[in-house]
Scaffold this motif. Structure first.
Motif, PDB file in Angstrom:
ATOM      1  N   ALA A 243       0.907  -1.366  -0.107  1.00 30.14           N
ATOM      2  CA  ALA A 243       0.125   0.015   0.057  1.00 30.14           C
ATOM      3  C   ALA A 243       0.961   1.369   0.047  1.00 30.14           C
ATOM      4  O   ALA A 243       0.637   2.333  -0.716  1.00 30.14           O
ATOM      5  N   GLY A 244       2.025   1.054   0.775  1.00 29.47           N
ATOM      6  CA  GLY A 244       2.933   2.148   0.667  1.00 29.47           C
ATOM      7  C   GLY A 244       3.595   2.497  -0.605  1.00 29.47           C
ATOM      8  O   GLY A 244       3.947   3.816  -0.893  1.00 29.47           O
ATOM      9  N   GLU A 245       3.509   1.606  -1.420  1.00 33.83           N
ATOM     10  CA  GLU A 245       4.270   1.755  -2.828  1.00 33.83           C
ATOM     11  C   GLU A 245       3.064   1.997  -3.676  1.00 33.83           C
ATOM     12  O   GLU A 245       3.216   1.784  -4.917  1.00 33.83           O
ATOM     13  N   GLY A 246       1.806   2.124  -3.270  1.00 30.91           N
ATOM     14  CA  GLY A 246       0.612   2.359  -4.230  1.00 30.91           C
ATOM     15  C   GLY A 246       0.280   1.081  -5.144  1.00 30.91           C
ATOM     16  O   GLY A 246      -0.247   1.108  -6.097  1.00 30.91           O
ATOM     17  N   ARG A 247       0.347  -0.091  -4.245  1.00 29.20           N
ATOM     18  CA  ARG A 247      -0.078  -1.356  -4.859  1.00 29.20           C
ATOM     19  C   ARG A 247      -0.811  -1.864  -4.010  1.00 29.20           C
ATOM     20  O   ARG A 247      -0.875  -2.002  -2.714  1.00 29.20           O
ATOM     21  N   LEU A 248      -2.276  -2.615  -4.501  1.00 27.98           N
ATOM     22  CA  LEU A 248      -3.248  -3.288  -3.635  1.00 27.98           C
ATOM     23  C   LEU A 248      -3.035  -4.961  -3.776  1.00 27.98           C
ATOM     24  O   LEU A 248      -2.748  -5.448  -5.041  1.00 27.98           O
ATOM     25  N   LEU A 249      -2.603  -5.536  -2.792  1.00 26.38           N
ATOM     26  CA  LEU A 249      -2.438  -6.959  -2.780  1.00 26.38           C
ATOM     27  C   LEU A 249      -3.771  -7.608  -2.116  1.00 26.38           C
ATOM     28  O   LEU A 249      -4.425  -7.169  -1.314  1.00 26.38           O
ATOM     29  N   LEU A 250      -3.798  -8.914  -2.692  1.00 26.97           N
ATOM     30  CA  LEU A 250      -4.964  -9.837  -2.298  1.00 26.97           C
ATOM     31  C   LEU A 250      -4.315 -11.108  -2.110  1.00 26.97           C
ATOM     32  O   LEU A 250      -3.368 -11.487  -2.465  1.00 26.97           O
ATOM     33  N   ARG A 251      -5.149 -12.001  -1.501  1.00 24.48           N
ATOM     34  CA  ARG A 251      -4.433 -13.431  -1.129  1.00 24.48           C
ATOM     35  C   ARG A 251      -5.166 -14.242  -2.143  1.00 24.48           C
ATOM     36  O   ARG A 251      -6.537 -14.313  -2.352  1.00 24.48           O
ATOM     37  N   ARG A 252      -4.641 -15.283  -2.791  1.00 20.06           N
ATOM     38  CA  ARG A 252      -5.149 -16.231  -3.608  1.00 20.06           C
ATOM     39  C   ARG A 252      -4.865 -17.591  -2.985  1.00 20.06           C
ATOM     40  O   ARG A 252      -3.740 -17.879  -2.807  1.00 20.06           O
ATOM     41  N   CYS A 253      -5.739 -18.501  -2.990  1.00 22.23           N
ATOM     42  CA  CYS A 253      -5.442 -19.717  -2.598  1.00 22.23           C
ATOM     43  C   CYS A 253      -4.733 -20.663  -3.524  1.00 22.23           C
ATOM     44  O   CYS A 253      -4.874 -20.685  -4.733  1.00 22.23           O
ATOM     45  N   ASP A 254      -3.632 -21.341  -3.011  1.00 20.60           N
ATOM     46  CA  ASP A 254      -2.731 -22.220  -3.581  1.00 20.60           C
ATOM     47  C   ASP A 254      -3.568 -23.423  -4.396  1.00 20.60           C
ATOM     48  O   ASP A 254      -3.282 -23.926  -5.529  1.00 20.60           O
ATOM     49  N   ALA A 255      -4.695 -23.878  -3.473  1.00 17.07           N
ATOM     50  CA  ALA A 255      -5.528 -25.023  -3.698  1.00 17.07           C
ATOM     51  C   ALA A 255      -6.510 -24.845  -4.773  1.00 17.07           C
ATOM     52  O   ALA A 255      -6.706 -25.335  -5.710  1.00 17.07           O
ATOM     53  N   CYS A 256      -7.370 -23.898  -4.308  1.00 18.90           N
ATOM     54  CA  CYS A 256      -8.532 -23.645  -4.876  1.00 18.90           C
ATOM     55  C   CYS A 256      -8.539 -22.547  -5.964  1.00 18.90           C
ATOM     56  O   CYS A 256      -9.544 -22.323  -6.633  1.00 18.90           O
ATOM     57  N   LYS A 257      -7.480 -21.828  -6.062  1.00 21.59           N
ATOM     58  CA  LYS A 257      -7.360 -20.636  -6.736  1.00 21.59           C
ATOM     59  C   LYS A 257      -8.311 -19.557  -6.486  1.00 21.59           C
ATOM     60  O   LYS A 257      -8.167 -18.620  -7.512  1.00 21.59           O
ATOM     61  N   ARG A 258      -9.146 -19.474  -5.417  1.00 25.97           N
ATOM     62  CA  ARG A 258      -9.938 -18.407  -5.331  1.00 25.97           C
ATOM     63  C   ARG A 258      -9.439 -17.399  -4.478  1.00 25.97           C
ATOM     64  O   ARG A 258      -8.451 -17.664  -3.671  1.00 25.97           O
ATOM     65  N   VAL A 259      -9.513 -16.161  -4.963  1.00 23.44           N
ATOM     66  CA  VAL A 259      -8.915 -14.722  -4.318  1.00 23.44           C
ATOM     67  C   VAL A 259     -10.066 -14.301  -3.033  1.00 23.44           C
ATOM     68  O   VAL A 259     -11.289 -14.579  -3.519  1.00 23.44           O
ATOM     69  N   HIS A 260      -9.652 -14.028  -2.056  1.00 22.77           N
ATOM     70  CA  HIS A 260     -10.534 -13.539  -1.071  1.00 22.77           C
ATOM     71  C   HIS A 260     -10.075 -12.150  -0.422  1.00 22.77           C
ATOM     72  O   HIS A 260      -9.065 -11.749  -0.385  1.00 22.77           O
ATOM     73  N   TRP A 261     -10.924 -11.527   0.253  1.00 23.43           N
ATOM     74  CA  TRP A 261     -10.757 -10.537   1.138  1.00 23.43           C
ATOM     75  C   TRP A 261     -11.316 -10.714   2.369  1.00 23.43           C
ATOM     76  O   TRP A 261     -12.692 -11.007   2.194  1.00 23.43           O
ATOM     77  N   TYR A 262     -10.858 -10.284   3.247  1.00 22.86           N
ATOM     78  CA  TYR A 262      -9.716  -9.659   3.852  1.00 22.86           C
ATOM     79  C   TYR A 262      -8.665 -10.778   3.851  1.00 22.86           C
ATOM     80  O   TYR A 262      -8.725 -11.800   3.764  1.00 22.86           O
TER      81      TYR A 262
END
Length: 130
Positions: free
Chosen positions: A22-41
């Protein structure tokens, strides 16, 4: 946002990469290695299947799923659920716009709002009309 303070608690080891990006102006999310779904938070265990997750840079674009304007607050502000291009939904603030112009389905993009003594906070603003 000038008059509204947003509290910040120190980053945990799990959230430190998010705040650094965020300090670098980039938004990161987490993606599951198994099911490949992205989630927030962001969290290290997938809420969908229990698999391990890894950081992924997000496009920073999405659409407003629902919203509400808090007009009775000392300084009015807008909150919204934004459906990100990556497929997950994020609760956030909508800033730098006329609140009466906010609508469901509106394209938005992430911006990072500076805070005193804390990393910038990702919020969203409407995309410029083409």
């Amino acid at each position: 946002m000038a008059g509204r303070s947003i509290p910040f608690s120190p980053a945990s080891p799990d959230s430190a990469p998010f705040w650094q990006a965020a300090g670098e102006g980039r938004l990161l999310l987490r993606r599951c290695d198994a099911c490949k779904r992205v989630h927030w938070y962001p969290r290290p265990i997938c809420p969908h299947c229990g698999g391990a997750t890894a950081w992924q840079e997000a496009s920073g674009r999405g659409t407003i799923y629902s919203h509400s304007v808090m007009r009775r607050a000392p300084e009015p502000y807008a909150i919204a659920y934004v459906r990100l291009e990556e497929g997950t939904t994020m609760m956030t603030n909508i800033v730098d716009c006329e609140f009466d112009a906010i609508h469901v389905g509106q394209p938005v993009r992430v911006i990072f709002v500076p805070r005193d003594g804390a990393p910038p906070m990702p919020m969203f603003t409407p995309e410029a009309a083409a």
